[in-house]
Scaffold this motif. Structure first.
Motif, PDB file in Angstrom:
ATOM      1  N   VAL A  13      23.504 -51.910 -42.665  1.00  0.00           N
ATOM      2  CA  VAL A  13      23.353 -50.571 -42.096  1.00  0.00           C
ATOM      3  C   VAL A  13      22.499 -50.980 -40.920  1.00  0.00           C
ATOM      4  O   VAL A  13      22.678 -50.392 -39.688  1.00  0.00           O
ATOM      5  N   GLY A  14      21.594 -52.086 -40.869  1.00  0.00           N
ATOM      6  CA  GLY A  14      20.992 -52.243 -39.480  1.00  0.00           C
ATOM      7  C   GLY A  14      22.059 -52.690 -38.533  1.00  0.00           C
ATOM      8  O   GLY A  14      21.761 -52.280 -37.375  1.00  0.00           O
ATOM      9  N   VAL A  16      25.186 -51.829 -37.989  1.00  0.00           N
ATOM     10  CA  VAL A  16      25.684 -50.473 -37.536  1.00  0.00           C
ATOM     11  C   VAL A  16      24.894 -49.893 -36.647  1.00  0.00           C
ATOM     12  O   VAL A  16      25.183 -49.158 -35.749  1.00  0.00           O
ATOM     13  N   CYS A  17      23.741 -49.625 -36.955  1.00  0.00           N
ATOM     14  CA  CYS A  17      22.823 -48.919 -36.134  1.00  0.00           C
ATOM     15  C   CYS A  17      22.433 -49.577 -34.808  1.00  0.00           C
ATOM     16  O   CYS A  17      22.376 -48.857 -33.798  1.00  0.00           O
ATOM     17  N   LEU A  18      22.452 -50.979 -34.934  1.00  0.00           N
ATOM     18  CA  LEU A  18      22.220 -51.765 -33.538  1.00  0.00           C
ATOM     19  C   LEU A  18      23.291 -51.603 -32.559  1.00  0.00           C
ATOM     20  O   LEU A  18      23.453 -51.503 -31.457  1.00  0.00           O
ATOM     21  N   HIS A  19      24.760 -51.581 -33.204  1.00  0.00           N
ATOM     22  CA  HIS A  19      25.886 -51.366 -32.506  1.00  0.00           C
ATOM     23  C   HIS A  19      25.786 -50.045 -31.953  1.00  0.00           C
ATOM     24  O   HIS A  19      26.304 -49.724 -30.705  1.00  0.00           O
ATOM     25  N   VAL A  20      25.824 -48.991 -32.710  1.00  0.00           N
ATOM     26  CA  VAL A  20      25.787 -47.538 -32.000  1.00  0.00           C
ATOM     27  C   VAL A  20      24.632 -47.667 -31.061  1.00  0.00           C
ATOM     28  O   VAL A  20      24.738 -46.865 -29.914  1.00  0.00           O
ATOM     29  N   ALA A  21      23.208 -48.109 -31.213  1.00  0.00           N
ATOM     30  CA  ALA A  21      22.215 -48.065 -30.040  1.00  0.00           C
ATOM     31  C   ALA A  21      22.709 -48.554 -28.936  1.00  0.00           C
ATOM     32  O   ALA A  21      22.161 -48.270 -27.838  1.00  0.00           O
ATOM     33  N   SER A  22      23.512 -49.726 -28.969  1.00  0.00           N
ATOM     34  CA  SER A  22      23.788 -50.396 -27.908  1.00  0.00           C
ATOM     35  C   SER A  22      25.112 -49.880 -27.102  1.00  0.00           C
ATOM     36  O   SER A  22      25.386 -50.098 -25.921  1.00  0.00           O
ATOM     37  N   ILE A  26      23.228 -40.833 -27.599  1.00  0.00           N
ATOM     38  CA  ILE A  26      23.218 -39.792 -28.698  1.00  0.00           C
ATOM     39  C   ILE A  26      22.566 -38.757 -27.709  1.00  0.00           C
ATOM     40  O   ILE A  26      21.504 -38.818 -27.464  1.00  0.00           O
ATOM     41  N   PRO A  46      18.417 -44.610 -26.754  1.00  0.00           N
ATOM     42  CA  PRO A  46      19.931 -44.151 -27.132  1.00  0.00           C
ATOM     43  C   PRO A  46      19.818 -42.864 -27.280  1.00  0.00           C
ATOM     44  O   PRO A  46      21.127 -42.090 -27.292  1.00  0.00           O
ATOM     45  N   TYR A  47      18.691 -42.145 -27.327  1.00  0.00           N
ATOM     46  CA  TYR A  47      18.647 -40.793 -27.436  1.00  0.00           C
ATOM     47  C   TYR A  47      17.952 -40.125 -26.512  1.00  0.00           C
ATOM     48  O   TYR A  47      17.068 -40.254 -25.986  1.00  0.00           O
TER      49      TYR A  47
END
Length: 106
Positions: A13-14, A16-22, A26, A46-47
């Motif tokens: 989960v961490g 995946v979150c790091l991949h999305v944030a980098s 959003i 990221p937001y």
């Protein structure tokens, strides 16, 4: 094994979150929330809530502005391609059919 399983789930989960944030912004606007691909992968804020953005805020966030413009162009190009395909109709052969070796014998 229960602790190890929880650790591994947290690790995935961490990651995946790091991949999305980098790799994605959003962005929340008047039409909802969108995931906009970043032009370069980097870990930054990221937001963004752009509903009340002023010109000065867009100037401070040029990477975000360029990513939003790029995403809207890609979306428009995809819509134009679908419209063109609908205009041509199903009687037209696709490019892959035209280039296939079986069609050379016709």
């Amino acid at each position: 094994m229960d602790r190890l399983g929880s650790f591994l789930v947290g690790l995935v989960v961490g990651g995946v979150c790091l991949h999305v944030a980098s790799n994605f912004y959003i962005v929340r606007d008047d039409n909802g929330t969108h995931m906009i691909p970043k032009l370069t992968a980097k870990l930054e804020n990221p937001y963004y809530d752009v509903r009340d953005f002023q010109k000065s805020e867009w100037q401070q966030n040029r990477d975000l502005l360029l990513a939003v413009v790029n995403a809207s162009r890609q979306k428009q190009n995809a819509a134009d391609s679908r419209d063109l395909a609908n205009l041509l109709g199903s009687n037209q052969t696709s490019q892959s059919e035209q280039l296939s070796p079986n069609s050379w014998e016709r």
